[in-house]
Design an enzyme around this catalytic site. Structure first.
Site, PDB file in Angstrom:
ATOM      1  N   GLY B  57       0.787  -1.233   0.000  1.00 31.76           N
ATOM      2  CA  GLY B  57       0.000   0.000   0.000  1.00 31.76           C
ATOM      3  C   GLY B  57       0.816   1.278   0.000  1.00 31.76           C
ATOM      4  N   CYS B 266     -28.276  -7.996 -16.114  1.00 28.59           N
ATOM      5  CA  CYS B 266     -27.716  -7.705 -17.432  1.00 28.59           C
ATOM      6  C   CYS B 266     -28.728  -8.079 -18.517  1.00 28.59           C
ATOM      7  CB  CYS B 266     -26.418  -8.482 -17.616  1.00 28.59           C
ATOM      8  SG  CYS B 266     -25.780  -8.440 -19.310  1.00 28.59           S
ATOM      9  N   CYS B 269     -27.032 -11.243 -20.597  1.00 26.48           N
ATOM     10  CA  CYS B 269     -26.742 -12.559 -20.022  1.00 26.48           C
ATOM     11  C   CYS B 269     -27.536 -12.824 -18.744  1.00 26.48           C
ATOM     12  CB  CYS B 269     -25.246 -12.720 -19.745  1.00 26.48           C
ATOM     13  SG  CYS B 269     -24.681 -11.859 -18.270  1.00 26.48           S
ATOM     14  N   CYS B 291     -23.443  -6.088 -18.673  1.00 29.54           N
ATOM     15  CA  CYS B 291     -22.215  -6.297 -17.902  1.00 29.54           C
ATOM     16  C   CYS B 291     -21.108  -5.383 -18.435  1.00 29.54           C
ATOM     17  CB  CYS B 291     -21.719  -7.728 -18.035  1.00 29.54           C
ATOM     18  SG  CYS B 291     -22.780  -8.975 -17.316  1.00 29.54           S
ATOM     19  N   CYS B 297     -19.489 -11.498 -19.549  1.00 29.13           N
ATOM     20  CA  CYS B 297     -20.817 -11.533 -20.171  1.00 29.13           C
ATOM     21  C   CYS B 297     -20.854 -12.534 -21.330  1.00 29.13           C
ATOM     22  CB  CYS B 297     -21.177 -10.133 -20.656  1.00 29.13           C
ATOM     23  SG  CYS B 297     -22.919  -9.922 -21.068  1.00 29.13           S
TER      24      CYS B 297
HETATM   25 ZN   LIG Z   1     -23.956  -9.827 -18.975  1.00 36.48          ZN
END
Ligand SMILES: [Zn+2]
Lengths: 192, 318
Positions: B57, B266, B269, B291, B297
């Site tokens: 970090g 979505c 999909c 997506c 997707c």
């Molecule tokens: Zn999708």
């Protein structure tokens, strides 16, 4: 310049250093994992793995401390020819090469500052064996480690003291024959 | 917080200029250094990467090199990738979730020609993924590298412009200002409005900017099996998260962190758990949600999953 200094470097520098670095990256990202390195033939007593790490990380921008146990004219010539790294005292070293005994007291090396903890030495530490069982077997946990790894460390108490400095501290690359493992300052160490 | 890190579009003003990298026409027969950069530059970046992994970090300064592309193209990410690549790698490049934008295609072909690596769009086939603004939906695995392109690495920069001061604040873990800023969000909006580049705490020490990913992606950084590397070219910083690190999005007891996801599934999909982009379908402004992760997707559609409007979209694609 020793005649043998010209030998033992990477035959295909860009590819071999890339491949070697990837193994060292994995070792540093996942402390306690052991990886294999190949491609360098440094003068004795240096291991293949230590030689590969030197070739991969050292250049004229990295003052290098050479520990007494490996400090030979042959090795210095080899390092100069293949990396161009200037030799330095511990207090100015970006990278150090040697045995654990060569590096104590660890306080001789810079551990970074609060604002720049990255300005600390990386110690390439030659060990007899990178083993998981035996004396000084330690349980390693922390960043990069899902559960835990065990690894035998040269001096667990001193390494725990180094860990206590986090985010300051030294980072260790442990080498033996063709094997490499790493122990960054972030790793928690328990003696088993 | 300024607009620059609250919306991806505002961020685009300095992060994604519309240049065409392909005009450079990289050719494998040209005599480039392996992965374009010279050996000394790669060594310098490699040393920086090891320190970055040792101090999760923390932003390590590095001497960023000129790349044959503008800064907005992710030159920091490109340099990190170049320093990590081996000829055995299989590289995927994503730009806000998509593999097929000009930016993603160009960076992919850049590494295919300069390093001779294989490339892929499949997340699970890639050994190294360079990304701008998204983390893939599927879980990453051990051995994979995820390289983030970072425009502004300093999470405190909008609160404190002086580098000497932000360094002190990080050194002392003095992150009160950041919490004040997030709390101002709550008093203004009733919730934490920061939706992108939402700050995280790494291993209980450094607060870090995760790059302008949607905060939906933040939890994927936690306990991730892959190595996460961050490169900021213009700002000359590299930082890292080793695998299995504890990465926590900043929040408050009474306002716990919320991933924030558009409701619904979505349209292509049917996934109801992925990060969705709003797509405008026609001149009348018909919208649908799909997506953002195009590989996720299309993999789902290949598996037979369908969304509300998948038929419509397929016929248009024709
Ligand atoms: Zn999708």
């Amino acid at each position: 310049m020793q005649p043998d200094a010209l030998k033992g470097g990477f035959a295909d520098l860009p590819i071999q250093s890339a491949t070697a670095f990837r193994s060292v990256l994995q070792a540093m990202a996942r402390p306690g994992t052991i990886h294999q390195l190949a491609g360098a033939a440094p003068p004795p007593p240096l291991s293949v793995a230590a030689g590969v790490v030197l070739l991969t990380l050292c250049d004229p921008e990295t003052p290098l401390f050479v520990g007494a146990s490996v400090d030979t004219p042959d090795l210095r010539s080899w390092i100069s020819f293949h990396t161009g790294a200037p030799f330095s005292a511990a207090s100015a070293a970006v990278i150090a090469i040697g045995s654990w005994q060569d590096f104590t007291p660890l306080s001789a090396f810079p551990v970074g500052s609060a604002e720049y903890p990255d300005r600390s030495t990386t110690l390439i530490t030659e060990v007899d064996l990178l083993g998981r069982e035996g004396s000084n077997a330690c349980r390693l946990t922390g960043p990069g480690i899902q559960d835990f790894y065990t690894l035998c460390l040269p001096d667990p108490a001193l390494m725990q003291a180094n860990r206590a400095l986090f985010p300051l501290g030294l980072d260790f690359i442990l080498t033996s024959d063709s094997s490499v493992a790493a122990l960054p300052r972030s790793t928690k160490i328990e003696v088993m | 917080m300024t607009e620059q890190i609250t919306t991806p579009s505002a961020n685009d003003t300095n992060d994604a200029p519309k240049h065409n990298l392909e005009a450079h026409n990289f050719d494998a027969t040209d005599s480039y250094n392996f992965a374009y950069l010279d050996e000394q530059t790669k060594r310098m970046i490699r040393r920086v990467l090891l320190k970055a992994l040792a101090i999760p970090g923390y932003q390590v300064p590095f001497a960023s090199r000129e790349m044959p592309m503008p800064y907005g193209w992710g030159t920091g990410g490109v340099q990190v990738t170049a320093a990590c690549l081996t000829p055995d790698d299989c590289v995927k490049v994503i730009d806000q979730g998509a593999d097929d934008t000009t930016n993603a295609l160009s960076i992919r072909s850049f590494f295919a020609s300069t390093a001779g690596v294989r490339t892929t769009e499949a997340t699970d086939k890639a050994s190294l993924i360079q990304t701008r603004h998204r983390i893939p939906e599927i879980e990453l695995t051990e051995g994979q590298l995820l390289v983030y392109q970072v425009p502004i690495p300093e999470p405190l920069r909008f609160l404190e412009p002086r580098e000497t001061e932000t360094r002190k604040m990080h050194a002392l873990s003095e992150y009160g200002l950041m919490h004040v800023k997030l709390y101002e969000d709550i008093s203004q909006h009733g919730h934490i409005a920061t939706a992108y580049a939402y700050p995280v705490n790494v291993e209980g020490h450094y607060v870090m900017d995760p790059s302008p990913i949607p905060k939906f992606d933040n939890p994927k950084m936690n306990n991730c099996a892959a190595i996460q590397l961050f490169g900021a070219g213009r700002e000359q910083r590299i930082y890292a998260i080793p695998p299995y690190c504890h990465v926590k999005s900043l929040d408050f007891e009474d306002y716990p962190f919320d991933r924030l996801r558009a409701p619904g599934a979505c349209a292509l999909c049917g996934a109801d758990d992925s990060y969705l982009d709003e797509v405008i379908m026609d001149d009348e402004g018909t919208r649908m949600y799909v997506c953002s992760d195009t590989d996720f997707c299309s993999t789902r559609r290949e598996q037979g999953h369908v969304g509300d409007q998948s038929g419509l979209f397929d016929s248009e694609e024709g």
